[in-house]
Motif scaffolding. Structure first.
Motif, PDB file in Angstrom:
ATOM      1  N   TRP A  79       9.412  48.784 -73.750  1.00  0.00           N
ATOM      2  CA  TRP A  79       8.827  48.982 -72.426  1.00  0.00           C
ATOM      3  C   TRP A  79       9.857  48.732 -71.333  1.00  0.00           C
ATOM      4  O   TRP A  79      10.901  48.137 -71.570  1.00  0.00           O
ATOM      5  CB  TRP A  79       7.619  48.068 -72.213  1.00  0.00           C
ATOM      6  N   CYS A  80       9.533  49.182 -70.122  1.00  0.00           N
ATOM      7  CA  CYS A  80      10.271  48.790 -68.917  1.00  0.00           C
ATOM      8  C   CYS A  80       9.425  49.133 -67.696  1.00  0.00           C
ATOM      9  O   CYS A  80       8.472  49.905 -67.781  1.00  0.00           O
ATOM     10  CB  CYS A  80      11.658  49.402 -68.853  1.00  0.00           C
ATOM     11  N   ASP A 124      13.812  44.147 -72.583  1.00  0.00           N
ATOM     12  CA  ASP A 124      12.561  44.889 -72.408  1.00  0.00           C
ATOM     13  C   ASP A 124      12.578  46.187 -73.208  1.00  0.00           C
ATOM     14  O   ASP A 124      11.599  46.512 -73.908  1.00  0.00           O
ATOM     15  CB  ASP A 124      12.322  45.204 -70.927  1.00  0.00           C
ATOM     16  N   LYS A 146       5.650  50.566 -67.118  1.00  0.00           N
ATOM     17  CA  LYS A 146       4.645  49.792 -66.393  1.00  0.00           C
ATOM     18  C   LYS A 146       5.019  49.713 -64.923  1.00  0.00           C
ATOM     19  O   LYS A 146       6.201  49.744 -64.585  1.00  0.00           O
ATOM     20  CB  LYS A 146       4.592  48.360 -66.945  1.00  0.00           C
ATOM     21  N   ILE A 195       9.028  54.774 -74.926  1.00  0.00           N
ATOM     22  CA  ILE A 195       9.078  53.656 -73.984  1.00  0.00           C
ATOM     23  C   ILE A 195       7.782  53.669 -73.175  1.00  0.00           C
ATOM     24  O   ILE A 195       7.381  54.712 -72.647  1.00  0.00           O
ATOM     25  CB  ILE A 195      10.277  53.785 -73.016  1.00  0.00           C
ATOM     26  N   VAL A 196       7.134  52.524 -73.066  1.00  0.00           N
ATOM     27  CA  VAL A 196       5.957  52.371 -72.220  1.00  0.00           C
ATOM     28  C   VAL A 196       6.448  51.930 -70.846  1.00  0.00           C
ATOM     29  O   VAL A 196       7.158  50.931 -70.729  1.00  0.00           O
ATOM     30  CB  VAL A 196       4.977  51.323 -72.803  1.00  0.00           C
TER      31      VAL A 196
END
Length: 171
Positions: free
Chosen positions: A107-108, A102, A61, A58-59
């Motif tokens: 990502w989240c 997401d 941000k 998971i990216v």
């Protein structure tokens, strides 16, 4: 679109309507003001709408306005415990659906922890933390903390949970 998953057994005390709303949100227009208390992670349904691979990376941000905050990686269970346990799983189906969407894209946003009234508190990210815990195998997650709160947050967590440094990734 239905992803082919099977629905878990609905736990005692959880309404079928709310369970289905969280498994597969269909009516975004009329579900925005709804909130359901699932009380614990085990009561949350499997996802029927998205393809969330549990072990996919998971990216994380920073949300708009949080770019100047410090990022700290913490054990996800510690982050879960910062929030009021009676309200941690009191969730909104539209927000829940947004987070699952997401995550299905890999990502989240980072949750936000701040320091107020002599304790670390979760300002933003309850849905994300619960979804990460439910649908992924992530053990550590980055949280953002205002620079002026970092020392107090870390001291609070280390004292409250007798953490030492082992629960902070990279320590």
């Amino acid at each position: 679109m239905y992803n082919g998953s099977k629905l878990d057994e609905i736990k005692a005390g959880v309404s079928m309507f709310s369970y289905l709303q969280f498994a597969y949100l269909q009516d975004r227009q009329n579900a925005g003001n709804d909130w359901y208390n699932f009380e614990r992670i085990e009561n949350l349904p499997n996802d029927l709408k998205y393809q969330i691979e549990p072990s996919s990376p998971i990216v994380f941000k920073e949300a708009p306005g949080q770019q100047a905050f410090m990022r700290i990686e913490l054990d996800i269970d510690i982050v879960l415990s910062v929030y009021d346990p009676d309200e941690m799983f009191y969730l909104n189906p539209v927000r829940w659906d947004n987070v699952k969407n997401d995550l299905s894209k890999g990502w989240c946003y980072c949750p936000w922890i701040y320091f107020k009234d002599e304790e670390a508190q979760l300002m933003d990210g309850r849905h994300r933390i619960a979804a990460l815990k439910k649908y992924t195998t992530v053990k550590y997650i980055p949280v953002v903390v205002r620079n002026e709160d970092v020392k107090d947050v870390l001291n609070y967590l280390q004292n409250k949970f007798s953490l030492g440094r082992k629960y902070l990734k990279g320590s």
